[in-house]
Design a protein around this motif. Structure first.
Motif, PDB file in Angstrom:
ATOM      1  N   ILE A  57      25.668 -20.289 -35.119  1.00 21.30           N
ATOM      2  CA  ILE A  57      24.496 -19.577 -34.621  1.00 21.30           C
ATOM      3  C   ILE A  57      24.655 -18.147 -35.066  1.00 21.30           C
ATOM      4  CG2 ILE A  57      23.327 -18.703 -32.590  1.00 21.30           C
ATOM      5  CD1 ILE A  57      22.954 -21.276 -31.847  1.00 21.30           C
ATOM      6  N   PHE A  59      23.995 -14.748 -34.736  1.00 16.28           N
ATOM      7  CA  PHE A  59      23.406 -13.765 -33.832  1.00 16.28           C
ATOM      8  C   PHE A  59      22.922 -12.540 -34.606  1.00 16.28           C
ATOM      9  CE2 PHE A  59      25.486 -16.349 -30.675  1.00 16.28           C
ATOM     10  CZ  PHE A  59      24.673 -16.216 -29.554  1.00 16.28           C
ATOM     11  N   GLU A 114      34.547 -22.045 -31.121  1.00 14.35           N
ATOM     12  CA  GLU A 114      33.179 -21.579 -31.293  1.00 14.35           C
ATOM     13  C   GLU A 114      32.974 -20.188 -30.720  1.00 14.35           C
ATOM     14  OE1 GLU A 114      31.583 -24.483 -27.695  1.00 14.35           O
ATOM     15  OE2 GLU A 114      30.706 -24.588 -29.683  1.00 14.35           O
ATOM     16  N   ILE A 118      30.881 -16.906 -32.302  1.00 15.58           N
ATOM     17  CA  ILE A 118      29.857 -16.121 -31.616  1.00 15.58           C
ATOM     18  C   ILE A 118      30.181 -14.639 -31.733  1.00 15.58           C
ATOM     19  CG2 ILE A 118      28.779 -15.629 -29.380  1.00 15.58           C
ATOM     20  CD1 ILE A 118      29.481 -18.483 -28.551  1.00 15.58           C
ATOM     21  N   PHE A 290      10.819 -16.353 -21.901  1.00 17.25           N
ATOM     22  CA  PHE A 290      12.223 -16.641 -21.590  1.00 17.25           C
ATOM     23  C   PHE A 290      12.342 -17.742 -20.548  1.00 17.25           C
ATOM     24  CE2 PHE A 290      12.858 -12.312 -23.317  1.00 17.25           C
ATOM     25  CZ  PHE A 290      13.606 -12.714 -24.406  1.00 17.25           C
ATOM     26  N   PHE A 293      12.106 -20.818 -22.464  1.00 18.01           N
ATOM     27  CA  PHE A 293      13.369 -20.958 -23.192  1.00 18.01           C
ATOM     28  C   PHE A 293      14.446 -21.565 -22.291  1.00 18.01           C
ATOM     29  CE2 PHE A 293      17.176 -18.489 -24.959  1.00 18.01           C
ATOM     30  CZ  PHE A 293      17.428 -19.437 -25.922  1.00 18.01           C
ATOM     31  N   LEU A 294      14.570 -21.003 -21.094  1.00 17.45           N
ATOM     32  CA  LEU A 294      15.601 -21.496 -20.181  1.00 17.45           C
ATOM     33  C   LEU A 294      15.315 -22.932 -19.768  1.00 17.45           C
ATOM     34  CD1 LEU A 294      16.144 -18.250 -18.118  1.00 17.45           C
ATOM     35  CD2 LEU A 294      17.844 -19.423 -19.517  1.00 17.45           C
ATOM     36  N   LEU A 297      16.345 -25.087 -22.658  1.00 24.32           N
ATOM     37  CA  LEU A 297      17.808 -25.141 -22.759  1.00 24.32           C
ATOM     38  C   LEU A 297      18.386 -26.078 -21.707  1.00 24.32           C
ATOM     39  CD1 LEU A 297      19.234 -21.553 -23.321  1.00 24.32           C
ATOM     40  CD2 LEU A 297      19.724 -23.577 -24.658  1.00 24.32           C
ATOM     41  N   HIS A 313      25.985 -29.419 -28.903  1.00 27.78           N
ATOM     42  CA  HIS A 313      26.139 -28.218 -28.079  1.00 27.78           C
ATOM     43  C   HIS A 313      26.128 -28.499 -26.577  1.00 27.78           C
ATOM     44  CE1 HIS A 313      21.981 -29.050 -28.873  1.00 27.78           C
ATOM     45  NE2 HIS A 313      21.614 -28.328 -27.856  1.00 27.78           N
TER      46      HIS A 313
ATOM     47  N   LEU C  77      30.987 -18.755 -22.275  1.00 34.04           N
ATOM     48  CA  LEU C  77      30.873 -17.422 -22.835  1.00 34.04           C
ATOM     49  C   LEU C  77      29.605 -16.730 -22.393  1.00 34.04           C
ATOM     50  CD1 LEU C  77      32.267 -18.215 -26.284  1.00 34.04           C
ATOM     51  CD2 LEU C  77      33.292 -16.879 -24.477  1.00 34.04           C
ATOM     52  N   LEU C  79      27.212 -13.873 -22.043  1.00 29.73           N
ATOM     53  CA  LEU C  79      26.906 -12.556 -22.604  1.00 29.73           C
ATOM     54  C   LEU C  79      25.916 -11.856 -21.685  1.00 29.73           C
ATOM     55  CD1 LEU C  79      26.632 -13.196 -26.448  1.00 29.73           C
ATOM     56  CD2 LEU C  79      28.507 -12.205 -25.170  1.00 29.73           C
ATOM     57  N   LYS C 128      27.152 -25.605 -23.842  1.00 35.04           N
ATOM     58  CA  LYS C 128      28.415 -25.188 -24.400  1.00 35.04           C
ATOM     59  C   LYS C 128      28.237 -23.975 -25.295  1.00 35.04           C
ATOM     60  CE  LYS C 128      29.971 -29.211 -26.089  1.00 35.04           C
ATOM     61  NZ  LYS C 128      30.892 -30.208 -26.581  1.00 35.04           N
ATOM     62  N   GLY C 129      29.340 -23.274 -25.489  1.00 30.85           N
ATOM     63  CA  GLY C 129      29.455 -22.195 -26.469  1.00 30.85           C
ATOM     64  C   GLY C 129      28.223 -21.348 -26.640  1.00 30.85           C
ATOM     65  N   PRO C 130      27.663 -21.354 -27.848  1.00 28.22           N
ATOM     66  CA  PRO C 130      26.555 -20.454 -28.140  1.00 28.22           C
ATOM     67  C   PRO C 130      25.356 -20.682 -27.228  1.00 28.22           C
ATOM     68  CG  PRO C 130      26.991 -21.932 -29.998  1.00 28.22           C
ATOM     69  CD  PRO C 130      28.084 -22.134 -29.014  1.00 28.22           C
ATOM     70  N   PHE C 131      25.200 -21.881 -26.716  1.00 30.73           N
ATOM     71  CA  PHE C 131      24.018 -22.176 -25.921  1.00 30.73           C
ATOM     72  C   PHE C 131      24.137 -21.603 -24.524  1.00 30.73           C
ATOM     73  CE2 PHE C 131      24.344 -24.814 -29.428  1.00 30.73           C
ATOM     74  CZ  PHE C 131      23.069 -24.815 -29.933  1.00 30.73           C
ATOM     75  N   ALA C 133      25.848 -18.960 -24.062  1.00 34.47           N
ATOM     76  CA  ALA C 133      25.674 -17.535 -24.353  1.00 34.47           C
ATOM     77  C   ALA C 133      24.194 -17.184 -24.420  1.00 34.47           C
ATOM     78  CB  ALA C 133      26.374 -17.179 -25.669  1.00 34.47           C
ATOM     79  N   LEU C 134      23.415 -18.016 -25.104  1.00 34.75           N
ATOM     80  CA  LEU C 134      21.975 -17.757 -25.229  1.00 34.75           C
ATOM     81  C   LEU C 134      21.295 -17.791 -23.862  1.00 34.75           C
ATOM     82  CD1 LEU C 134      20.931 -19.773 -28.396  1.00 34.75           C
ATOM     83  CD2 LEU C 134      20.904 -17.308 -28.083  1.00 34.75           C
ATOM     84  N   ALA C 135      21.655 -18.790 -23.069  1.00 32.33           N
ATOM     85  CA  ALA C 135      21.041 -18.888 -21.752  1.00 32.33           C
ATOM     86  C   ALA C 135      21.382 -17.650 -20.933  1.00 32.33           C
ATOM     87  CB  ALA C 135      21.524 -20.148 -21.042  1.00 32.33           C
ATOM     88  N   ILE C 137      22.035 -14.681 -22.000  1.00 32.48           N
ATOM     89  CA  ILE C 137      21.249 -13.544 -22.504  1.00 32.48           C
ATOM     90  C   ILE C 137      19.830 -13.623 -21.941  1.00 32.48           C
ATOM     91  CG2 ILE C 137      20.218 -12.473 -24.537  1.00 32.48           C
ATOM     92  CD1 ILE C 137      22.636 -13.348 -26.142  1.00 32.48           C
ATOM     93  N   ALA C 138      19.270 -14.837 -21.944  1.00 35.19           N
ATOM     94  CA  ALA C 138      17.900 -14.994 -21.457  1.00 35.19           C
ATOM     95  C   ALA C 138      17.807 -14.622 -19.982  1.00 35.19           C
ATOM     96  CB  ALA C 138      17.426 -16.425 -21.678  1.00 35.19           C
TER      97      ALA C 138
END
Lengths: 315, 234, 619
Positions: A57, A59, A114, A118, A290, A293-294, A297, A313, C77, C79, C128-131, C133-135, C137-138
């Protein structure tokens, strides 16, 4: 991201929306949404490609866009040409920069945890933004619009020629990448590498070269995007931050690694963005985006469209 | 044809192979047998350059290939059929075979090789347009072997082709290996299934703790007391 | 190195903090000296700027250490940790404006943050991992927008001043020293919490969950609960520091309180120091904060972007050249002293299979086999479909205590799917699994935790060791199920390791074991949970033929202690030798059942699975 600058609204809706019927309003927002969606799509395609193949990913994806937009600005100013012409300079430079980043930063970390990856791209992102801040300050640079801000008025639908070009380019880019990946030998090699790196090596594929090319192509997509966007949006060191968060939304929603999924998701987000922005205002619009998005996710981490592909993931 | 001289290799700081020397002659079926973690797969991976060699050298057809990267090894005529099949899951069977003949050397022979492979594996021919993922384990193994053949190898390396397959499929796999060897391709095979491998092999090496413990004609090894006890459980 | 014999002479307070032996004591001394220097240096120098730098070090070291509980131990992770900092800062500020002291506001903020963290952690636990992190951040972004929008509460985008009321009650001082004392005290508190967690069952559980979630579940760990717990704790600690910092800065605004870059800084210190180690974040902050604060102090606003650029470059350099952080550069002795669990140094030589085969393989004394007991497991008409694929079709199994049932069948026949339903990892479409509980009553468990509590243990076809843990720690994770106390779990783990011939590798990191050893480790971890019904998924695959005999003997010994066993195997010799009964599965359905001898002669079985010659050759 936090404190990221927001591009100003493109159309002066407020002057005329009052006199239109509700249907027209909806249609207007729909067209606006599609235009926005095309913009998000063209920025996101490269991100999803890089993830699909290299499993990274990036960033810093937005920062490549930002750097490319600066390149467009300076090339336009220096050579005095139409912004679109700068593609011939921007594309090879961004492609090369992408290959370099893959070679010196990503490749050495290919087998690490991973979280390491990041941090690597987050670090790259921070370094790039702040480097540009040091070089050019927080000011806004406006690339000449060269007629691309001409309004096309089609009844209730109003948009700029530049926006229409983005829509056409986004569709062409997605189609082109799809053809490239399925019909050419290099494209197949890229897909094979993405699916099984060790096996690809055993087929005689130079995997580290394929990765470099893929990363190069991935960021070249934002190179193309930059050329199309720079005449319409102001350039600043933080411009990438705004787009990249939306790209993440689009890419996750479309199903990571899925190019066509990204196009579809971008259109949906674009339309949501247009409607929410119109009816709820800019800040609340961000909450809506967002929020979506959440929800994606959490409930559909594989994306809205795909089956159980690319579920690496989640556990 | 292939010669390993005192090869030392491993992963990261762990050395797995401690000075392996072995030889494969043209037209032979040679097997490396040994326990798990003894270094069998590592040997194959070192030959195909997936693992960097720490010390020693590898010669193929008289040329030094020690430092040649993995993708160039394939062009030289060495192809490995990896452990656990390793197909490209989201490609069709046909696309998998196409990837098999990716190298400049193999590409011109694509058509004829495809015919050859499909005759050998009628089951694979039936499933050309299916996704590789949808095949059963045995079918996947056949595709993996077919894909390996597409590269026009003169030496084929098999890494545990029988692993995880039902006994009935295992004997089919060994039949195929025999046929490939009969058609003139040299074979180096690594197996847990010592009994069946030694039956089809000409010569064998026994690897223990990263060193060659014993070597000789397959029949002789099969009669050896130590081998019978340790690996055949007789 | 035999640290499992913990010296019982260590004072209780030391043992509470996980300080058991002399190496630990040396580590405690290092940390004490380091901390003392943090407090004393600015007092000696007496300069305001030096005070400021050291206060900032304490603050960031604290934030980073608290982040590490989620980001390092649990491996998630985040963020977005600035959101808890922001919540703490705003709660403190709002309450001070209402006349409530920050000493109370701090805990109110911590409670709000803990709830927020738990609410966020619950839906995100799968990511996991980057996901993740993305969540995160959101979520941070959501709080950022909320802070701007809720003007009536927060003062909106322009931010708000904290009323300047001087004194301990308000945490605002004209002198720097009291602020340093508070920051330092908070840092010590956070470090103590981090240290205690790491060396308790919770620490093991978090790391096990991070390393292999499904194995952690099978070991009876409530994986969601421990993650939520860690998130809430971490959020609360960060929040308390946020309240302090708001009082120290006396001004807050949404852009700085909910700032992504601030979040990343918190992570950066942990990364530079050593993620997942107790004292790494402290080291990271001590090294980096002075550099950036001094450059900011010297260059001021003239170098816009400089310190961000430096951070970015440091991040990249660290991940490329020093991914384990500064801690990894320390001499081994110091490293070990600082964090004995993480750096067991007995690892080194790879272990050959022969080592495993020949050493102390004299397991459980073979008892006489007890007679079969009552029915302990009843599977009734189990059906499972994946889309159109029928993976389990009307399977019935009945099993008596102490019985060994072998399951064979071609690959893809649905054996592992059946296991997943027998251990709660998958829910059947229809049909039932009834397990006789220790209470003698029938239960119909739902979910892994239920199955575990009824004494159903399983191994995985693809071994799932907690790679970063030692063999002992791996087994301890299983032992915790009945022995929450670290010392007794360690003792049990030692005993089981010895029984299963892993005794010599007790302090070896699991990742260094050969496959045969890993298979045994799987069994050991399950055995540590004292299962009543043991599901073994291909534990014989890939082990040396010479070790096979030993492995079979081992499983028989387990059986003879009264454990009921179901084993999926391809190795026919093991199946023939071990099983009282065998069922053969093909395409999800049972095609044959009976004693081993009659099953291998069954026409349908030969056709589907064994093949005519192979049957003879193997037997």
């Amino acid at each position: 991201m936090a404190g990221g600058s927001k591009p100003p609204p493109l159309n002066q809706r407020s002057n005329w929306h009052g006199v239109l019927l509700a249907m027209d309003l909806i249609f207007t927002n729909l067209v606006n949404g599609l235009m926005l969606g095309a913009l998000y799509a063209i920025v996101s395609v490269g991100l999803t490609l890089v993830f699909g193949i290299i499993k990274v990913i990036n960033f810093a994806h937005g920062e490549f866009l930002m750097v490319a937009m600066f390149l467009v600005f300076f090339a336009t100013a220096y050579f005095g040409v139409h912004p679109y012409v700068t593609l011939v300079v921007v594309l090879p430079l961004i492609f090369g920069l992408g290959m370099l980043v893959q070679r010196v930063l990503i490749e050495p970390l290919q087998d690490s945890d991973e979280h390491i990856m990041i941090f690597a791209t987050v670090g790259l992102s921070i370094a790039m933004i702040n480097l540009m801040l040091m070089l050019f300050g927080p000011d806004i640079y406006s690339t000449p619009s060269s007629g691309l801000r001409t309004v096309v008025d089609m009844g209730p639908a109003m948009f700029l020629t530049g926006q229409l070009n983005i829509l056409i380019a986004a569709i062409a880019l997605v189609g082109g990448i799809h053809l490239f990946l399925t019909r050419t030998q290099l494209g197949r090699a890229i897909r094979a590498t993405g699916q099984n790196r060790a096996a690809a090596q055993l087929m005689g594929i130079n995997v580290s070269w394929v990765y470099m090319v893929t990363f190069g192509i991935g960021v070249s997509c934002v190179g193309l995007a930059a050329v199309l966007i720079a005449p319409l949006y102001p350039t600043s060191p933080e411009v990438g931050q705004y787009f990249v968060l939306l790209s993440f939304v689009v890419v996750v929603m479309g199903g990571l690694g899925s190019i066509s999924g990204a196009l579809l998701a971008a259109m949906i987000i674009g339309i949501v963005d247009a409607f929410a922005g119109f009816y709820l205002g800019a800040n609340v619009k961000d909450l809506v985006v967002f929020g979506i998005f959440l929800l994606v996710l959490i409930f559909r981490p594989q994306g809205l469209f795909g089956g159980a592909r690319n579920m690496s993931h989640v556990s | 044809m292939l010669k390993l001289n005192n090869v030392t290799a491993g992963y990261g700081s762990t050395t797995i192979l401690h000075g392996i020397s072995l030889e494969v002659n043209e037209g032979e079926i040679v097997t490396i047998v040994g326990g798990n973690g003894a270094g069998k797969s590592t040997t194959l991976r070192t030959i195909s350059s997936l693992i960097k060699i720490a010390d020693g050298s590898i010669e193929f057809e008289g040329e030094d290939i020690t430092k040649i990267p993995a993708h160039k090894i394939v062009e030289r005529g060495i192809t490995m059929v990896p452990e656990a099949r390793q197909l490209f899951p989201e490609m069709t069977v046909l696309e998998n075979l196409q990837m098999g003949s990716f190298t400049k050397v193999a590409r011109p022979h694509y058509k004829e090789k495809l015919d050859e492979v499909l005759t050998l594996f009628p089951r694979v021919a039936e499933r050309l347009s299916q996704g590789a993922q949808s095949l059963s384990g045995g079918e996947q193994q056949m595709v993996a072997i077919a894909r390996g053949m597409m590269a026009c190898p003169r030496l084929m390396l098999f890494d545990e082709p029988s692993l995880g397959l039902a006994p009935i499929v295992v004997s089919q796999v060994f039949d195929v290996v025999k046929k490939i060897a009969a058609s003139g391709t040299t074979v180096l095979i690594v197996e847990q299934n010592v009994f069946q491998t030694l039956q089809i092999a000409d010569r064998g090496y026994v690897i223990e703790n990263g060193e060659i413990g014993m070597s000789g004609p397959a029949q002789e090894l099969m009669g050896n007391d130590h081998i019978r006890k340790a690996y055949l459980g007789i | 190195m035999s640290s499992n014999q913990t010296s019982p002479t260590a004072p209780a307070i030391f043992r509470f903090f996980g300080v058991d032996n002399s190496a630990d004591k040396r580590g405690a001394l290092y940390v004490f000296v380091l901390l003392a220097a943090l407090l004393i240096t600015p007092i000696i120098v007496g300069d305001d700027f030096v005070y400021h730098v050291f206060i900032t070090i304490c603050l960031f070291a604290g934030l980073s250490t608290a982040w590490n509980i989620v980001g390092g131990y649990a491996g998630q992770l985040s963020l977005g940790h600035a959101m808890y900092y922001g919540i703490g800062a705003y709660t403190g500020m709002i309450l001070v404006n209402a006349g409530i002291t920050p000493w109370i506001g701090m805990f109110v903020g911590a409670a709000v943050s803990a709830v927020a963290a738990a609410l966020i952690a619950y839906p995100c636990f799968r990511l996991k991992g980057p996901f993740y992190a993305l969540a995160s951040i959101a979520f941070l972004e959501v709080f950022h927008v909320l802070a701007i929008e809720m003007k009536w509460l927060t003062g909106g985008a322009t931010g708000k001043m904290v009323p300047l009321q001087i004194g301990w009650e308000w945490m605002i001082f004209t002198e720097r020293l009291p602020s340093l004392v508070i920051a330092f005290g908070m840092l010590c508190f956070v470090l103590a919490v981090a240290q205690v967690i790491r060396h308790r069952r919770m620490g093991f559980y978090l790391i096990a969950t991070r390393e292999r979630e499904s194995a952690a579940k099978a070991a009876g760990i409530p994986t969601i609960k421990v993650r939520i717990y860690a998130a809430a704790l971490s959020g609360a600690l960060v929040s308390m520091l946020g309240t302090f910092h708001a009082m120290y800065l006396t001004f807050i605004e949404p852009d700085s309180a909910f700032d992504l870059i601030f979040s990343i800084q918190i992570v950066l210190f942990a990364l530079v120091g050593g993620i997942g180690t107790v004292f790494g974040p402290l080291l990271g902050a001590i090294l980096l904060v002075p550099i950036t604060e001094i450059s900011r102090g010297l260059l001021g606003a003239s170098a816009l972007g400089l310190h961000g650029f430096v951070y970015g470059v440091i991040l990249m350099l660290v991940v490329v050249f020093m991914p384990d952080g500064v801690v990894s550069l320390l001499p081994k002795r110091a490293r070990k002293a600082l964090d004995p669990e993480q750096f067991d140094d007995t690892s080194g030589q790879p272990i050959g299979d022969t080592d495993l085969g020949q050493q102390q393989l004299d397991p459980i004394q073979t008892k006489a086999r007890p007679p079969l007991g009552d029915e302990v497991l009843k599977v009734d008409d189990l059906v499972k479909n994946f889309g159109g694929l029928k993976v389990t079709q009307h399977v019935n199994i009945s099993l008596r205590q102490g019985e060994v049932l072998g399951i064979i069948g071609p690959n893809g026949a649905g054996k592992t799917t059946l296991f997943n339903m027998l251990s709660g990892f998958l829910e059947a479409d229809s049909g039932s699994v009834v397990v006789m509980g220790p209470d003698g009553k029938p239960h119909t468990p739902k979910g892994v935790a239920d199955f575990v509590s009824l004494g159903v243990g399983r191994t995985f076809q693809i071994v799932q060791p907690f790679a970063a843990m030692t063999v002992e720690e791996n087994i301890m994770v299983g032992a915790f199920y009945h022995h929450p106390d670290v010392d007794s779990a360690r003792r049990v783990a030692g005993e089981i390791a010895t029984e299963l011939g892993l005794g010599r590798f007790l302090h070896e990191e699991a990742k260094n074991l050969p496959i045969g050893g890993l298979k045994r480790l799987e069994v050991a971890r399950v055995m540590a949970m004292r299962p009543r019904i043991l599901l073994l998924d291909e534990v014989m695959a890939g082990i040396n033929p010479s070790d096979l005999v030993e492995a079979i003997r081992l499983i028989k010994a387990i059986r003879d202690t009264g454990v009921t066993i179901i084993a999926i195997e391809h190795v026919m010799r093991a199946i023939m030798d071990l099983s009282d009964r065998v069922i053969v599965i093909n395409s999800g359905a049972v095609i044959a059942e009976g004693d081993p001898e009659s099953v291998v002669r069954d026409e349908a079985v030969i056709e589907a699975y064994l093949g005519k010659e192979a049957g003879n050759a193997e037997a």
